[in-house]
Design a protein around this motif. Sequence first.
Motif, short mmCIF file in Angstrom:
data_model
loop_
_atom_site.label_atom_id
_atom_site.label_comp_id
_atom_site.label_asym_id
_atom_site.label_seq_id
_atom_site.Cartn_x
_atom_site.Cartn_y
_atom_site.Cartn_z
N ASP A 175 0.80 -1.22 0.00
CA ASP A 175 0.00 0.00 0.00
C ASP A 175 0.84 1.27 0.00
N ARG A 176 2.17 1.13 0.16
CA ARG A 176 3.05 2.30 0.08
C ARG A 176 4.36 1.90 -0.56
N GLY A 177 4.86 2.73 -1.47
CA GLY A 177 6.10 2.41 -2.17
C GLY A 177 7.14 3.49 -2.01
N PHE A 178 8.39 3.08 -1.94
CA PHE A 178 9.51 4.02 -1.80
C PHE A 178 9.89 4.57 -3.18
N SER A 179 9.17 5.57 -3.62
CA SER A 179 9.44 6.26 -4.89
C SER A 179 8.41 7.39 -5.02
N PRO A 180 8.65 8.34 -5.94
CA PRO A 180 9.80 8.48 -6.81
C PRO A 180 11.00 9.08 -6.09
N VAL A 181 12.18 8.93 -6.71
CA VAL A 181 13.39 9.56 -6.20
C VAL A 181 13.49 10.96 -6.79
N LEU A 182 13.62 11.95 -5.91
CA LEU A 182 13.63 13.34 -6.36
C LEU A 182 14.95 14.06 -6.06
N HIS A 183 15.92 13.33 -5.54
CA HIS A 183 17.24 13.97 -5.47
C HIS A 183 17.88 13.87 -6.85
N PHE A 184 18.90 14.67 -7.08
CA PHE A 184 19.49 14.65 -8.40
C PHE A 184 20.99 14.88 -8.32
N CYS A 185 21.63 14.62 -9.44
CA CYS A 185 23.08 14.53 -9.47
C CYS A 185 23.71 15.82 -9.97
N THR A 186 24.21 16.60 -9.06
CA THR A 186 24.99 17.76 -9.45
C THR A 186 26.48 17.46 -9.39
N ASP A 187 26.83 16.24 -8.97
CA ASP A 187 28.23 15.82 -8.88
C ASP A 187 28.30 14.37 -9.33
N PRO A 188 29.04 14.07 -10.39
CA PRO A 188 29.05 12.70 -10.93
C PRO A 188 29.69 11.67 -10.00
N ARG A 189 30.34 12.11 -8.94
CA ARG A 189 30.92 11.16 -7.99
C ARG A 189 29.86 10.52 -7.10
N PHE A 190 28.67 11.09 -7.08
CA PHE A 190 27.58 10.53 -6.28
C PHE A 190 27.20 9.16 -6.84
N GLY A 191 27.21 8.14 -6.00
CA GLY A 191 27.05 6.77 -6.48
C GLY A 191 25.63 6.33 -6.76
N ARG A 192 24.65 7.23 -6.64
CA ARG A 192 23.27 6.82 -6.83
C ARG A 192 22.59 7.62 -7.94
N CYS A 193 23.38 8.02 -8.93
CA CYS A 193 22.84 8.82 -10.03
C CYS A 193 21.81 8.04 -10.85
N GLU A 194 21.94 6.70 -10.91
CA GLU A 194 21.00 5.93 -11.72
C GLU A 194 19.57 6.01 -11.19
N GLU A 195 19.42 6.37 -9.89
CA GLU A 195 18.09 6.46 -9.30
C GLU A 195 17.36 7.74 -9.68
N SER A 196 18.09 8.68 -10.23
CA SER A 196 17.54 10.02 -10.46
C SER A 196 17.08 10.18 -11.90
N PHE A 197 16.07 11.02 -12.10
CA PHE A 197 15.60 11.31 -13.45
C PHE A 197 16.58 12.17 -14.24
N GLY A 198 17.52 12.83 -13.56
CA GLY A 198 18.46 13.67 -14.28
C GLY A 198 19.17 14.62 -13.35
N GLU A 199 19.63 15.74 -13.91
CA GLU A 199 20.38 16.72 -13.13
C GLU A 199 19.76 18.10 -13.17
N ASP A 200 18.60 18.22 -13.80
CA ASP A 200 17.93 19.52 -13.90
C ASP A 200 16.70 19.52 -13.00
N PRO A 201 16.54 20.51 -12.13
CA PRO A 201 15.43 20.49 -11.18
C PRO A 201 14.06 20.49 -11.84
N MET A 202 13.90 21.18 -12.97
CA MET A 202 12.59 21.20 -13.61
C MET A 202 12.26 19.85 -14.25
#
Length: 450
Positions: A102-129
Amino acid sequence: PFGAKFPADYQSFNKTGLGGTYPLNPLPGQTWIETRNAWQKNAVENTRLGIPTSFIAETLHSGYAGGTNFPMPCLQGSTWNRPMVQAAAAVIGMEAAASGIDRGFSPVLHFCTDPRFGRCEESFGEDPMLIARMGEAAVAGLAGPGGPGAASTYLPEPDVHIATEAKHYAAYGYGGRDGGMPAEISENTLYDVYLKPWYKYAQAGGRAIMAAHNEVNGMPMHANKDLLTGALRQTFGFGDGLCASDAGDVSGVAGYRVAADQVHAGAMAMNAGTDQDLEFPGAYAKVPDMLKAGLIDNVTLDRAVANVIRQKVAAGLFDNNATLLYVDAAKQNATLNKPESRNLARQVAEDGITLLTNKDRRLPLTGLGSTIKKIAVIGPNADNPHSTLGLYGAEPGHPGTVTVLQAAAEAANSSGNAFVVEYEHGACLPGTPGCSCASTGTKGGWSKNW
């Protein structure tokens, strides 16, 4: 708790019912569904208050084991196709709901402003809009149409929709490191960039959030009243939505040296607006001690409890509806991994595939088997089925995945395409076939011809 056991763990928690569990360990000889249904029946019929348990799952790009596995959000964002992302989320929500989630852990709304972050695949992109718009689409698909204050309303069609718990709020991954990397950031940048998707999420009808591991400007997020209550609830219109913790992070507030111990850490978090603790026994097991010491009051505790229960009411769990309380294995089997769902997953993949560069015009390859006699496939992910699926997803219903190497070998062995495929894994990653260094950490040099 993680992996609660039935019925023994009921004595470890309390007599009135458990807020939620993720996931539940099945009893020997039973399926997960059988044990889950027995747990829920006990919660509703045999506890003092009869409060049903909320069952939670990862719904980043799949809904349940045996179901449809969609591409990771980084590829979904590359489609620039909001209706398609919404359609994918609707399938994920439908498959999860049919499985008793009845509850799911999503969507992911953090984003990658630094490519060293190891969880970039979870994000829709790097632009806030872009992330904000894709987040809106995901909410509409998972939870159905909604708006500000949606947490105080029923889920539309709770047999096919689930509550969303977006993560990780806020500024997670700032500075390029996982976990508790501090986000020292100006107010302008914080609100105009990092919080923009969260404002849109609240306005779109998001029903829950997961607080992030990190601190923002010196205060750990789980105890950050300015951002949890001031910004999210009051300014963004999140209202009575559920603010839940990430794993162990309420107790972890004490590790930032802003709370003396676990009791004070729990009180800081609850007073800041954190309603639910993803850990047991953890800081919120100390609620009686917090009350006795005057660190929290009943009004604050009532808010936290009400926000947890409100999610269950919205999901129809208090409506005495057996189709919502319990899982029908036949219905689940008919819902998971439908051909049309698989076709949609393929469409998302095709729309999102991105060619980073082709300056020398080598692609598409022409002359395979004639002018081209050999091709090289290089990299540990080229023959790693688990990597192909992505993280935070359930095993799909279809039999495995076709890796890049398997596809190349198949093409080489097909009629009229006789050429040699040579593979070198290079670096080692866990799960890379033939890579003995995956567990030892030493460099390997395995290769094979097809």
